[in-house]
Scaffold this active site. Structure first.
Site, PDB file in Angstrom:
ATOM      1  N   ARG A  31      -5.618   6.778  -9.223  1.00 24.36           N
ATOM      2  CA  ARG A  31      -4.826   5.868  -8.580  1.00 24.36           C
ATOM      3  C   ARG A  31      -5.507   4.292  -8.803  1.00 24.36           C
ATOM      4  O   ARG A  31      -6.531   4.479  -9.343  1.00 24.36           O
ATOM      5  CB  ARG A  31      -4.667   5.881  -7.158  1.00 24.36           C
ATOM      6  CG  ARG A  31      -6.054   5.572  -6.178  1.00 24.36           C
ATOM      7  CD  ARG A  31      -5.959   5.963  -4.708  1.00 24.36           C
ATOM      8  NE  ARG A  31      -5.154   4.855  -4.266  1.00 24.36           N
ATOM      9  CZ  ARG A  31      -5.698   3.679  -3.754  1.00 24.36           C
ATOM     10  NH1 ARG A  31      -6.962   3.634  -3.776  1.00 24.36           N
ATOM     11  NH2 ARG A  31      -4.645   2.877  -3.216  1.00 24.36           N
TER      12      ARG A  31
ATOM     13  N   TYR B 215       0.704  -1.126   0.048  1.00 23.44           N
ATOM     14  CA  TYR B 215      -0.091  -0.142   0.020  1.00 23.44           C
ATOM     15  C   TYR B 215       0.797   1.239  -0.159  1.00 23.44           C
ATOM     16  O   TYR B 215       1.999   1.318   0.759  1.00 23.44           O
ATOM     17  CB  TYR B 215      -1.052   0.128   1.261  1.00 23.44           C
ATOM     18  CG  TYR B 215      -1.772  -1.128   1.439  1.00 23.44           C
ATOM     19  CD1 TYR B 215      -2.651  -1.459  -0.001  1.00 23.44           C
ATOM     20  CD2 TYR B 215      -2.379  -1.857   2.623  1.00 23.44           C
ATOM     21  CE1 TYR B 215      -3.543  -2.391   0.040  1.00 23.44           C
ATOM     22  CE2 TYR B 215      -3.045  -2.779   2.456  1.00 23.44           C
ATOM     23  CZ  TYR B 215      -3.821  -3.075   1.442  1.00 23.44           C
ATOM     24  OH  TYR B 215      -4.747  -4.143   1.309  1.00 23.44           O
TER      25      TYR B 215
ATOM     26  N   HIS C 229     -11.579   4.082   6.134  1.00 22.50           N
ATOM     27  CA  HIS C 229     -10.227   3.116   5.835  1.00 22.50           C
ATOM     28  C   HIS C 229      -9.762   2.501   7.257  1.00 22.50           C
ATOM     29  O   HIS C 229      -8.879   1.656   6.901  1.00 22.50           O
ATOM     30  CB  HIS C 229      -8.883   3.905   5.315  1.00 22.50           C
ATOM     31  CG  HIS C 229      -9.427   4.502   3.818  1.00 22.50           C
ATOM     32  ND1 HIS C 229      -9.679   5.621   3.541  1.00 22.50           N
ATOM     33  CD2 HIS C 229      -8.996   3.715   2.710  1.00 22.50           C
ATOM     34  CE1 HIS C 229     -10.034   5.759   2.340  1.00 22.50           C
ATOM     35  NE2 HIS C 229      -9.472   4.672   1.724  1.00 22.50           N
TER      36      HIS C 229
ATOM     37  N   TYR D 199      -6.828  -9.562   4.102  1.00 16.88           N
ATOM     38  CA  TYR D 199      -7.857  -8.392   3.853  1.00 16.88           C
ATOM     39  C   TYR D 199      -8.529  -8.544   2.615  1.00 16.88           C
ATOM     40  O   TYR D 199      -9.800  -8.143   2.364  1.00 16.88           O
ATOM     41  CB  TYR D 199      -7.049  -6.946   4.145  1.00 16.88           C
ATOM     42  CG  TYR D 199      -7.754  -6.032   3.821  1.00 16.88           C
ATOM     43  CD1 TYR D 199      -9.049  -5.542   4.736  1.00 16.88           C
ATOM     44  CD2 TYR D 199      -7.730  -5.134   2.627  1.00 16.88           C
ATOM     45  CE1 TYR D 199      -9.932  -4.541   4.493  1.00 16.88           C
ATOM     46  CE2 TYR D 199      -8.761  -4.305   2.225  1.00 16.88           C
ATOM     47  CZ  TYR D 199      -9.490  -3.805   3.187  1.00 16.88           C
ATOM     48  OH  TYR D 199     -10.478  -2.864   2.653  1.00 16.88           O
TER      49      TYR D 199
ATOM     50  N   ASN E 185      -6.493   0.407  -7.701  1.00 15.95           N
ATOM     51  CA  ASN E 185      -6.646  -0.668  -6.648  1.00 15.95           C
ATOM     52  C   ASN E 185      -6.988  -1.919  -7.291  1.00 15.95           C
ATOM     53  O   ASN E 185      -7.368  -2.024  -8.512  1.00 15.95           O
ATOM     54  CB  ASN E 185      -7.681  -0.119  -5.566  1.00 15.95           C
ATOM     55  CG  ASN E 185      -7.536  -1.112  -4.319  1.00 15.95           C
ATOM     56  OD1 ASN E 185      -6.413  -1.691  -4.026  1.00 15.95           O
ATOM     57  ND2 ASN E 185      -8.536  -1.248  -4.030  1.00 15.95           N
TER      58      ASN E 185
ATOM     59  N   GLU F 228      -9.674  -1.675 -10.013  1.00 19.69           N
ATOM     60  CA  GLU F 228     -10.177  -0.174 -10.072  1.00 19.69           C
ATOM     61  C   GLU F 228      -9.387   0.828 -10.338  1.00 19.69           C
ATOM     62  O   GLU F 228      -8.315   1.147  -9.817  1.00 19.69           O
ATOM     63  CB  GLU F 228     -10.695   0.003  -8.596  1.00 19.69           C
ATOM     64  CG  GLU F 228     -11.682  -0.855  -7.934  1.00 19.69           C
ATOM     65  CD  GLU F 228     -12.076  -0.852  -6.598  1.00 19.69           C
ATOM     66  OE1 GLU F 228     -12.947  -1.432  -5.984  1.00 19.69           O
ATOM     67  OE2 GLU F 228     -11.502  -0.038  -5.790  1.00 19.69           O
TER      68      GLU F 228
END
Ligand code: HEM
Length: 324
Positions: A211, A15, A181, A307, A213, A256
């Site tokens: 960005r 991340y 978050h 996660y 993901n 995404e």
């Protein structure tokens, strides 16, 4: 495949506050992506029908808190301008009248829309879409979240989210950016999300950043929201029992592309989430993608795999890619 936004620039994935200016085209071994903020592709009609169906079944995927009405109009107008920019032959926004009652004509030939409305006056919207955020969400494939900025804090106070990847918009609405978050491992401890928050608060009107993901998903179901976990959660179990051919057909890399835009009138931050799905069988057709994805999946730390919900089949996915 030619426009698939492959998300792994490096051999390992961690991340980070991975934002970059929007609108810049990115070349890939298969083609390119990234020029359009609002991307229309061959799934347009299918995904809009899917959004309408989901909203009819579960209206909690839509929310506009009372102070967000200006932001909702702002978002609608901004997205119409984006559509007109990238599809000038099919979409057009014309200002017919300036002044106290700015009047626009909006044409979207892709959906047979030709409508004149007064900015801020919901009575002038089409009766089937009597408010601006719902109307524009019925014309773009992107999910939309609008964040209000108050006293140095961003709040997710409006949106239409029908294709959430294992989260719930209805649960999150009204929360701060940092609270939203909360469930993500590492983000807080490593300072990633406070840096992102500071960055977003400084976004200037009209600025566009983006960005990516990613995760893995079973099948082509876009709505893998927490609400429907009982429907899709078991996929993660039975996918392990599939033979190799079905595994490669059904497991998808889900990416995404998220745009971040400061809206000019309301000052809200618009967060757009556009979801792309590519089955392993196609991903493996591009040598660089095949090897890089396998490498990233093998190395990904356990807490991040857990996660993302891919802990049970990420190693099989990596092995499948290396063998095909
Ligand atoms: C999840 C970072 C902006 C909503 C995540 C994750 C990361 C992240 C790393 C975990 C994803 C995964 O492993 O699959 C960031 C960064 C941002 C940003 C760096 C901006 C620079 C936003 C914005 C929203 C948002 C503006 C809008 C409300 C979410 C949600 C989740 C998420 C709802 C899922 C949380 C859950 O599990 O409930 N984000 N994000 N993000 N992000 Fe963001």
């Amino acid at each position: 495949m030619a426009t698939f936004p492959f998300p792994f620039p490096q051999t390992t994935y961690r991340y980070s506050t991975n934002v970059e200016p929007g609108r810049a085209a990115v070349s890939t071994p298969a083609g390119q992506w990234g020029e359009a903020v609002v991307d229309i592709d061959s799934e347009y009609h299918h995904e809009l029908a899917e959004r309408a169906r989901i909203l009819a079944v579960d209206p909690s995927r839509y929310a506009v808190l009372p102070h967000m009405h200006v932001a909702a109009w702002d978002a609608a107008l901004d997205l119409m301008r984006e559509l007109a920019l990238t599809h000038p032959d099919q979409c057009d926004l014309t200002l017919l009248e300036r002044g106290a009652r700015p009047t626009y004509r909006w044409r979207n030939d892709l959906l047979g829309i030709d409508h004149t409305f007064v900015l801020g006056d919901t009575d002038t919207l089409p009766p089937e879409h009597p408010e601006p955020l719902g109307w524009i969400a019925a014309q773009v494939q992107e999910d939309i979240v609008l964040l209000d900025q108050r006293d140095g804090v961003l709040y997710g106070d409006a949106g239409v989210v029908t294709f959430a990847a294992d989260w719930s918009f209805g649960f999150d609405v009204g929360m701060t950016f940092l609270e939203i978050h909360g469930p993500v491992p590492r983000l807080h401890a490593e300072g990633v999300i406070t840096r992102a928050h500071e960055f977003l608060k400084r976004l200037e009107p009209g600025e566009v950043y983006r960005r990516t993901n990613w995760t893995l998903t079973v099948g082509r179901r876009l709505d893998v929201s927490t609400e429907l976990y009982p429907e899709w959660g078991p996929d993660r179990e039975w996918v392990q029992t599939l033979d190799d051919e079905d595994f490669g057909r059904l497991v998808h890399l889900r990416v995404e592309v998220q745009h971040l835009i400061r809206l000019p009138e309301s000052g809200a931050v618009m967060f757009l989430i556009r979801t792309y799905l590519l089955p392993l069988a196609d991903l493996a057709g591009v040598e660089h993608w095949r090897l890089r994805t396998a490498e990233v999946l093998r190395e990904l730390p356990d807490d991040m795999a857990e996660y993302k919900g891919i802990a049970k089949y990420r190693h099989r996915t990596a092995d499948w890619l290396l063998a095909h």
